[in-house]
Design a protein around this motif. Structure first.
Motif, mmCIF file in Angstrom:
data_model
loop_
_atom_site.group_PDB
_atom_site.id
_atom_site.type_symbol
_atom_site.label_atom_id
_atom_site.label_comp_id
_atom_site.label_asym_id
_atom_site.label_seq_id
_atom_site.Cartn_x
_atom_site.Cartn_y
_atom_site.Cartn_z
ATOM 1 N N VAL A 126 42.898 45.531 48.139
ATOM 2 C CA VAL A 126 42.694 46.658 47.242
ATOM 3 C C VAL A 126 43.077 47.940 47.966
ATOM 4 O O VAL A 126 42.678 48.161 49.112
ATOM 5 N N LEU A 127 43.860 48.784 47.286
ATOM 6 C CA LEU A 127 44.171 50.123 47.789
ATOM 7 C C LEU A 127 43.291 51.112 47.039
ATOM 8 O O LEU A 127 43.289 51.126 45.803
ATOM 9 N N VAL A 128 42.530 51.919 47.790
ATOM 10 C CA VAL A 128 41.692 52.958 47.203
ATOM 11 C C VAL A 128 42.326 54.306 47.554
ATOM 12 O O VAL A 128 42.366 54.691 48.711
ATOM 13 N N ALA A 129 42.847 55.000 46.543
ATOM 14 C CA ALA A 129 43.448 56.319 46.731
ATOM 15 C C ALA A 129 42.496 57.356 46.139
ATOM 16 O O ALA A 129 42.408 57.510 44.923
ATOM 17 N N GLU A 130 41.780 58.030 47.012
ATOM 18 C CA GLU A 130 40.724 58.966 46.610
ATOM 19 C C GLU A 130 40.586 60.021 47.695
ATOM 20 O O GLU A 130 40.433 59.679 48.866
ATOM 21 N N ASP A 131 40.657 61.309 47.316
ATOM 22 C CA ASP A 131 40.592 62.369 48.317
ATOM 23 C C ASP A 131 39.169 62.720 48.749
ATOM 24 O O ASP A 131 38.984 63.348 49.781
ATOM 25 N N GLN A 133 36.218 61.689 50.581
ATOM 26 C CA GLN A 133 35.929 60.647 51.562
ATOM 27 C C GLN A 133 34.633 59.906 51.251
ATOM 28 O O GLN A 133 34.545 58.691 51.434
ATOM 29 N N ARG A 134 33.638 60.596 50.756
ATOM 30 C CA ARG A 134 32.362 59.963 50.426
ATOM 31 C C ARG A 134 32.564 58.842 49.398
ATOM 32 O O ARG A 134 32.020 57.745 49.529
ATOM 33 N N ILE A 135 33.392 59.115 48.396
ATOM 34 C CA ILE A 135 33.656 58.120 47.342
ATOM 35 C C ILE A 135 34.501 56.970 47.883
ATOM 36 O O ILE A 135 34.197 55.801 47.647
ATOM 37 N N SER A 136 35.557 57.279 48.622
ATOM 38 C CA SER A 136 36.427 56.209 49.123
ATOM 39 C C SER A 136 35.674 55.301 50.092
ATOM 40 O O SER A 136 35.837 54.072 50.051
ATOM 41 N N GLN A 137 34.827 55.865 50.930
ATOM 42 C CA GLN A 137 34.073 55.042 51.883
ATOM 43 C C GLN A 137 33.016 54.193 51.179
ATOM 44 O O GLN A 137 32.753 53.061 51.574
ATOM 45 N N LEU A 138 32.407 54.739 50.133
ATOM 46 C CA LEU A 138 31.431 53.977 49.352
ATOM 47 C C LEU A 138 32.108 52.781 48.680
ATOM 48 O O LEU A 138 31.610 51.651 48.747
ATOM 49 N N LEU A 139 33.268 53.030 48.046
ATOM 50 C CA LEU A 139 34.006 51.933 47.414
ATOM 51 C C LEU A 139 34.439 50.899 48.452
ATOM 52 O O LEU A 139 34.311 49.687 48.223
ATOM 53 N N LYS A 140 34.922 51.369 49.568
ATOM 54 C CA LYS A 140 35.357 50.460 50.636
ATOM 55 C C LYS A 140 34.204 49.565 51.073
ATOM 56 O O LYS A 140 34.359 48.350 51.210
ATOM 57 N N MET A 141 33.027 50.157 51.277
ATOM 58 C CA MET A 141 31.863 49.393 51.721
ATOM 59 C C MET A 141 31.491 48.306 50.691
ATOM 60 O O MET A 141 31.295 47.143 51.042
ATOM 61 N N TYR A 142 31.429 48.691 49.418
ATOM 62 C CA TYR A 142 31.072 47.727 48.368
ATOM 63 C C TYR A 142 32.121 46.623 48.261
ATOM 64 O O TYR A 142 31.774 45.448 48.090
ATOM 65 N N LEU A 143 33.389 46.990 48.342
ATOM 66 C CA LEU A 143 34.456 45.989 48.215
ATOM 67 C C LEU A 143 34.483 45.044 49.417
ATOM 68 O O LEU A 143 34.666 43.832 49.253
ATOM 69 N N GLU A 144 34.293 45.581 50.609
ATOM 70 C CA GLU A 144 34.306 44.722 51.795
ATOM 71 C C GLU A 144 33.128 43.747 51.785
ATOM 72 O O GLU A 144 33.252 42.631 52.268
ATOM 73 N N GLU A 180 32.193 42.242 49.303
ATOM 74 C CA GLU A 180 32.640 41.171 48.408
ATOM 75 C C GLU A 180 33.895 40.478 48.941
ATOM 76 O O GLU A 180 34.613 39.818 48.201
ATOM 77 N N SER A 181 34.176 40.682 50.227
ATOM 78 C CA SER A 181 35.296 40.041 50.940
ATOM 79 C C SER A 181 36.682 40.551 50.554
ATOM 80 O O SER A 181 37.677 39.864 50.776
ATOM 81 N N PHE A 182 36.765 41.744 49.973
ATOM 82 C CA PHE A 182 38.071 42.351 49.720
ATOM 83 C C PHE A 182 38.566 43.012 51.004
ATOM 84 O O PHE A 182 37.770 43.493 51.802
ATOM 85 N N VAL A 183 39.881 43.027 51.177
ATOM 86 C CA VAL A 183 40.501 43.767 52.270
ATOM 87 C C VAL A 183 40.905 45.105 51.666
ATOM 88 O O VAL A 183 41.634 45.145 50.667
ATOM 89 N N VAL A 184 40.415 46.215 52.251
ATOM 90 C CA VAL A 184 40.570 47.529 51.629
ATOM 91 C C VAL A 184 41.377 48.468 52.516
ATOM 92 O O VAL A 184 41.112 48.603 53.708
ATOM 93 N N GLU A 185 42.352 49.105 51.907
ATOM 94 C CA GLU A 185 43.136 50.171 52.539
ATOM 95 C C GLU A 185 42.787 51.454 51.793
ATOM 96 O O GLU A 185 42.632 51.443 50.578
ATOM 97 N N VAL A 186 42.661 52.563 52.525
ATOM 98 C CA VAL A 186 42.286 53.834 51.911
ATOM 99 C C VAL A 186 43.381 54.873 52.153
ATOM 100 O O VAL A 186 43.925 54.968 53.248
ATOM 101 N N ALA A 187 43.683 55.647 51.108
ATOM 102 C CA ALA A 187 44.607 56.780 51.210
ATOM 103 C C ALA A 187 43.888 58.002 50.654
ATOM 104 O O ALA A 187 43.167 57.893 49.658
ATOM 105 N N ASP A 188 44.070 59.160 51.298
ATOM 106 C CA ASP A 188 43.343 60.350 50.848
ATOM 107 C C ASP A 188 44.207 61.366 50.119
ATOM 108 O O ASP A 188 43.772 62.476 49.842
#
Length: 117
Positions: free
Chosen positions: A5-10, A12-23, A25-33
């Motif tokens: 999953v790619l999370v594109a969100e500027d 940081q609080r939101i992108s890190q929260l999504l990353k934590m929840y997705l990980e 659930e065993s998703f591999v997460v990449e973040v772009a700001d």
């Protein structure tokens, strides 16, 4: 290997929260700001789902989606603080799979992602 999953969100609080929840659930997460970074990553690597915030620095989410759709049909979830009908319609026309309004429950986002893949 987990689904990607790619999370594109500027915000940081939101992108890190999504990353934590997705990980969890065993998703591999990449973040772009920002939009340019999101587009570059999305074009180089395969993802099962892309989450795009509409209002990002540089390229907005609609522009990123428009470019992605020229070559890929990856499911895309648009995030926005704005729930205006024009935005919903534009996202739909550009090929967004889902449209989620902020504030949202990260659990709901995870559920929508699982439903798309």
């Amino acid at each position: 290997m987990g689904k990607r999953v790619l999370v594109a969100e500027d915000e940081q609080r939101i992108s890190q929260l999504l990353k934590m929840y997705l990980e969890r659930e065993s998703f591999v997460v990449e973040v772009a700001d920002n939009g340019e970074a999101a587009l570059e990553i999305a074009m180089k690597e395969p993802f099962d789902v892309i989450i795009l915030d509409i209002l990002m620095p540089g390229m907005n989410g609609f522009s990123v989606l428009e470019e992605i759709r020229k070559t890929k049909d990856t499911p895309v979830i648009m995030l926005s603080a704005k729930g205006e009908a024009n935005d919903l319609k534009r996202g739909e026309e550009l090929g967004a799979s889902e449209y989620i309004l902020k504030p949202f429950s990260p659990k709901d986002v995870v559920s929508k992602i699982k439903g798309l893949i």
